[in-house]
Design a protein around this motif. Structure first.
Motif, mmCIF file in Angstrom:
data_model
loop_
_atom_site.group_PDB
_atom_site.id
_atom_site.type_symbol
_atom_site.label_atom_id
_atom_site.label_comp_id
_atom_site.label_asym_id
_atom_site.label_seq_id
_atom_site.Cartn_x
_atom_site.Cartn_y
_atom_site.Cartn_z
ATOM 1 N N SER A 166 0.844 -1.194 0.000
ATOM 2 C CA SER A 166 0.000 0.000 0.000
ATOM 3 C C SER A 166 0.877 1.241 0.000
ATOM 4 O O SER A 166 1.922 1.293 0.657
ATOM 5 C CB SER A 166 -0.940 0.005 1.212
ATOM 6 O OG SER A 166 -0.226 -0.022 2.429
ATOM 7 N N VAL A 167 0.442 2.238 -0.758
ATOM 8 C CA VAL A 167 1.139 3.528 -0.861
ATOM 9 C C VAL A 167 0.085 4.628 -0.973
ATOM 10 O O VAL A 167 -1.084 4.366 -1.237
ATOM 11 C CB VAL A 167 2.072 3.582 -2.093
ATOM 12 C CG1 VAL A 167 3.233 2.625 -1.951
ATOM 13 C CG2 VAL A 167 1.297 3.298 -3.380
ATOM 14 N N THR A 168 0.526 5.868 -0.789
ATOM 15 C CA THR A 168 -0.347 6.995 -1.059
ATOM 16 C C THR A 168 -0.847 6.919 -2.500
ATOM 17 O O THR A 168 -0.067 6.667 -3.419
ATOM 18 C CB THR A 168 0.403 8.317 -0.852
ATOM 19 O OG1 THR A 168 0.911 8.369 0.478
ATOM 20 C CG2 THR A 168 -0.511 9.504 -1.080
ATOM 21 N N HIS A 169 -2.133 7.116 -2.698
ATOM 22 C CA HIS A 169 -2.668 7.058 -4.056
ATOM 23 C C HIS A 169 -1.979 8.116 -4.915
ATOM 24 O O HIS A 169 -1.847 9.275 -4.509
ATOM 25 C CB HIS A 169 -4.176 7.302 -4.051
ATOM 26 C CG HIS A 169 -4.847 6.874 -5.302
ATOM 27 N ND1 HIS A 169 -4.744 7.589 -6.478
ATOM 28 C CD2 HIS A 169 -5.619 5.792 -5.580
ATOM 29 C CE1 HIS A 169 -5.431 6.975 -7.418
ATOM 30 N NE2 HIS A 169 -5.975 5.880 -6.900
ATOM 31 N N PRO A 170 -1.538 7.753 -6.112
ATOM 32 C CA PRO A 170 -0.782 8.709 -6.931
ATOM 33 C C PRO A 170 -1.497 10.023 -7.210
ATOM 34 O O PRO A 170 -0.842 11.062 -7.321
ATOM 35 C CB PRO A 170 -0.530 7.931 -8.229
ATOM 36 C CG PRO A 170 -0.525 6.503 -7.817
ATOM 37 C CD PRO A 170 -1.559 6.410 -6.734
ATOM 38 N N MET A 171 -2.813 10.018 -7.300
ATOM 39 C CA MET A 171 -3.495 11.268 -7.610
ATOM 40 C C MET A 171 -3.403 12.277 -6.467
ATOM 41 O O MET A 171 -3.562 13.482 -6.669
ATOM 42 C CB MET A 171 -4.954 11.027 -8.000
ATOM 43 C CG MET A 171 -5.888 10.656 -6.890
ATOM 44 S SD MET A 171 -7.620 10.629 -7.480
ATOM 45 C CE MET A 171 -7.894 12.361 -7.850
ATOM 46 N N ARG A 172 -3.096 11.801 -5.249
ATOM 47 C CA ARG A 172 -2.927 12.732 -4.131
ATOM 48 C C ARG A 172 -1.750 13.682 -4.353
ATOM 49 O O ARG A 172 -1.665 14.724 -3.705
ATOM 50 C CB ARG A 172 -2.733 11.945 -2.835
ATOM 51 C CG ARG A 172 -4.005 11.319 -2.281
ATOM 52 C CD ARG A 172 -4.898 12.362 -1.629
ATOM 53 N NE ARG A 172 -6.146 11.794 -1.164
ATOM 54 C CZ ARG A 172 -6.452 11.588 0.117
ATOM 55 N NH1 ARG A 172 -5.581 11.898 1.052
ATOM 56 N NH2 ARG A 172 -7.622 11.078 0.444
ATOM 57 N N TRP A 173 -0.835 13.287 -5.222
ATOM 58 C CA TRP A 173 0.332 14.125 -5.501
ATOM 59 C C TRP A 173 -0.082 15.501 -6.047
ATOM 60 O O TRP A 173 0.654 16.473 -5.924
ATOM 61 C CB TRP A 173 1.221 13.412 -6.512
ATOM 62 C CG TRP A 173 2.641 13.899 -6.585
ATOM 63 C CD1 TRP A 173 3.186 14.677 -7.576
ATOM 64 C CD2 TRP A 173 3.701 13.625 -5.679
ATOM 65 N NE1 TRP A 173 4.520 14.888 -7.326
ATOM 66 C CE2 TRP A 173 4.861 14.255 -6.169
ATOM 67 C CE3 TRP A 173 3.782 12.891 -4.481
ATOM 68 C CZ2 TRP A 173 6.088 14.190 -5.521
ATOM 69 C CZ3 TRP A 173 4.995 12.821 -3.832
ATOM 70 C CH2 TRP A 173 6.137 13.463 -4.354
ATOM 71 N N MET A 174 -1.275 15.589 -6.625
ATOM 72 C CA MET A 174 -1.733 16.846 -7.237
ATOM 73 C C MET A 174 -2.188 17.862 -6.202
ATOM 74 O O MET A 174 -2.283 19.052 -6.502
ATOM 75 C CB MET A 174 -2.906 16.564 -8.189
ATOM 76 C CG MET A 174 -2.566 15.639 -9.343
ATOM 77 S SD MET A 174 -3.954 15.507 -10.505
ATOM 78 C CE MET A 174 -5.202 14.723 -9.503
ATOM 79 N N PHE A 175 -2.505 17.398 -4.995
ATOM 80 C CA PHE A 175 -3.176 18.242 -4.013
ATOM 81 C C PHE A 175 -2.243 18.630 -2.864
ATOM 82 O O PHE A 175 -1.270 17.943 -2.563
ATOM 83 C CB PHE A 175 -4.385 17.496 -3.435
ATOM 84 C CG PHE A 175 -5.431 17.155 -4.457
ATOM 85 C CD1 PHE A 175 -6.489 18.013 -4.706
ATOM 86 C CD2 PHE A 175 -5.351 15.969 -5.174
ATOM 87 C CE1 PHE A 175 -7.444 17.699 -5.649
ATOM 88 C CE2 PHE A 175 -6.307 15.648 -6.121
ATOM 89 C CZ PHE A 175 -7.361 16.516 -6.362
ATOM 90 N N ALA A 176 -2.582 19.731 -2.212
ATOM 91 C CA ALA A 176 -1.838 20.130 -1.016
ATOM 92 C C ALA A 176 -1.978 19.059 0.057
ATOM 93 O O ALA A 176 -3.022 18.408 0.174
ATOM 94 C CB ALA A 176 -2.360 21.467 -0.498
ATOM 95 N N ASP A 177 -0.936 18.879 0.837
ATOM 96 C CA ASP A 177 -0.893 17.850 1.884
ATOM 97 C C ASP A 177 -1.639 18.368 3.111
ATOM 98 O O ASP A 177 -1.051 18.680 4.143
ATOM 99 C CB ASP A 177 0.569 17.548 2.208
ATOM 100 C CG ASP A 177 0.740 16.224 2.931
ATOM 101 O OD1 ASP A 177 -0.259 15.494 3.083
ATOM 102 O OD2 ASP A 177 1.872 15.921 3.336
ATOM 103 N N ASP A 178 -2.962 18.426 2.997
ATOM 104 C CA ASP A 178 -3.793 19.070 4.012
ATOM 105 C C ASP A 178 -5.107 18.311 4.114
ATOM 106 O O ASP A 178 -5.747 18.039 3.093
ATOM 107 C CB ASP A 178 -4.034 20.531 3.610
ATOM 108 C CG ASP A 178 -4.700 21.348 4.693
ATOM 109 O OD1 ASP A 178 -5.757 20.931 5.193
ATOM 110 O OD2 ASP A 178 -4.164 22.427 5.029
ATOM 111 N N PRO A 179 -5.565 17.952 5.327
ATOM 112 C CA PRO A 179 -6.804 17.178 5.452
ATOM 113 C C PRO A 179 -8.069 18.000 5.286
ATOM 114 O O PRO A 179 -9.162 17.435 5.191
ATOM 115 C CB PRO A 179 -6.720 16.615 6.875
ATOM 116 C CG PRO A 179 -5.929 17.648 7.626
ATOM 117 C CD PRO A 179 -4.917 18.166 6.636
ATOM 118 N N GLY A 180 -7.946 19.347 5.253
ATOM 119 C CA GLY A 180 -9.110 20.215 5.184
ATOM 120 C C GLY A 180 -9.410 20.726 3.788
ATOM 121 O O GLY A 180 -8.928 20.181 2.786
#
Length: 271
Positions: free
Chosen positions: A171-185
């Protein structure tokens, strides 16, 4: 976004990071951060438990490794090794390794608390100290793979130590998350860079020495590396956010998890 750790204040920089640089930086980071990491996440990780991802998917429900009784299993990037102890308690023969001595210290402490011991090794996934065809199953729950520059080499090394037909699940961070700021809000719902930008994320210390490195691969990149190493991709799991779960882990939250995936889990078999 800068971070303050035992390494001092670190700052992001746009720069390259090859495998030796990535290895050195991440060993420093996780050695320094191991105590804080487990203070924050230890309760969710548990001592004898198998958590695949921040979406709270666990192996008892997912059963991605199949029957583990009597199987020889390698954990890649074990951290404090709760997954390895979970498998050992189910009659698996498990070996666990991590790049970080700080993380392995927590694994030793976990063994002392539970009475479940597994062999622990300090190693780099790109240079595994194991013989060919040594394991039936290899797995990694957010360990090792996102932090190596030579992820294709890591896949070859895992393939080398697996027996023909062996299973590899990670398991890894989903690749599409790379597009977004590293922020839960809400800020984390806005695209800030290209999905196809494979520049590593690098944080440097006060002397401009890399202290943390993470590498992005697209879904296509991952699949091509797996196929080139001799694996057959059997499933690609994108866990949905559970209706009854309100946890927050770094960038993972219900607000984001209900909109797009945060984790990808690759289920593979060695041909």
């Amino acid at each position: 976004m800068s971070s303050v750790t035992e390494l001092g204040q670190t700052r992001p920089r746009r720069r390259s990071a090859d495998q030796p640089v990535s290895r050195s930086a991440n060993r420093r980071w996780w050695d320094a951060d191991a105590d804080s990491y487990h203070l924050e996440h230890g309760a969710q990780l548990g001592d004898v438990d198998f958590l695949w991802c921040p979406e709270n998917l666990r192996e008892p429900e997912a059963r991605l490794l199949g029957d583990v009784d009597g199987r020889r299993i390698l954990e890649v990037g074990c951290g404090s090794a709760p997954c390895a102890r979970y498998l050992a308690a189910r009659q698996a023969e498990v070996v666990a390794f991590d790049l970080s001595a700080g993380m392995l210290r927590h694994a030793v402490d976990g063994a002392a608390r539970t009475g479940i011991e597994v062999p622990l090794v300090q190693a780099d996934v790109c240079e595994l100290p194991f013989r060919d065809d040594a394991f039936d199953i290899a797995f990694s729950a957010f360990g090792g793979i996102p932090f190596v520059a030579d992820s294709a080499g890591a896949m070859r090394e895992v393939a080398r130590v697996l027996r023909p037909g062996g299973r590899w699940v990670f398991s890894v961070t989903h690749p599409m998350r790379w597009m977004f700021a590293d922020d839960p809000g809400p800020r984390g719902l806005t695209v800030i860079q290209s999905y196809f930008d494979r520049s590593p994320y690098v944080e440097v210390d006060a002397d401009e020495v890399p202290a943390y490195v993470e590498h992005h691969r697209t879904l296509g990149d991952r699949i091509r590396e797996l196929v080139a190493a001799g694996f057959v991709l059997q499933d690609l799991i994108e866990p949905e956010w559970p209706e009854d779960f309100e946890g927050v882990w770094g960038q993972w939250s219900r607000e984001r998890g209900e909109m797009f995936p945060g984790t990808s889990i690759f289920v593979c078999r060695l041909a």
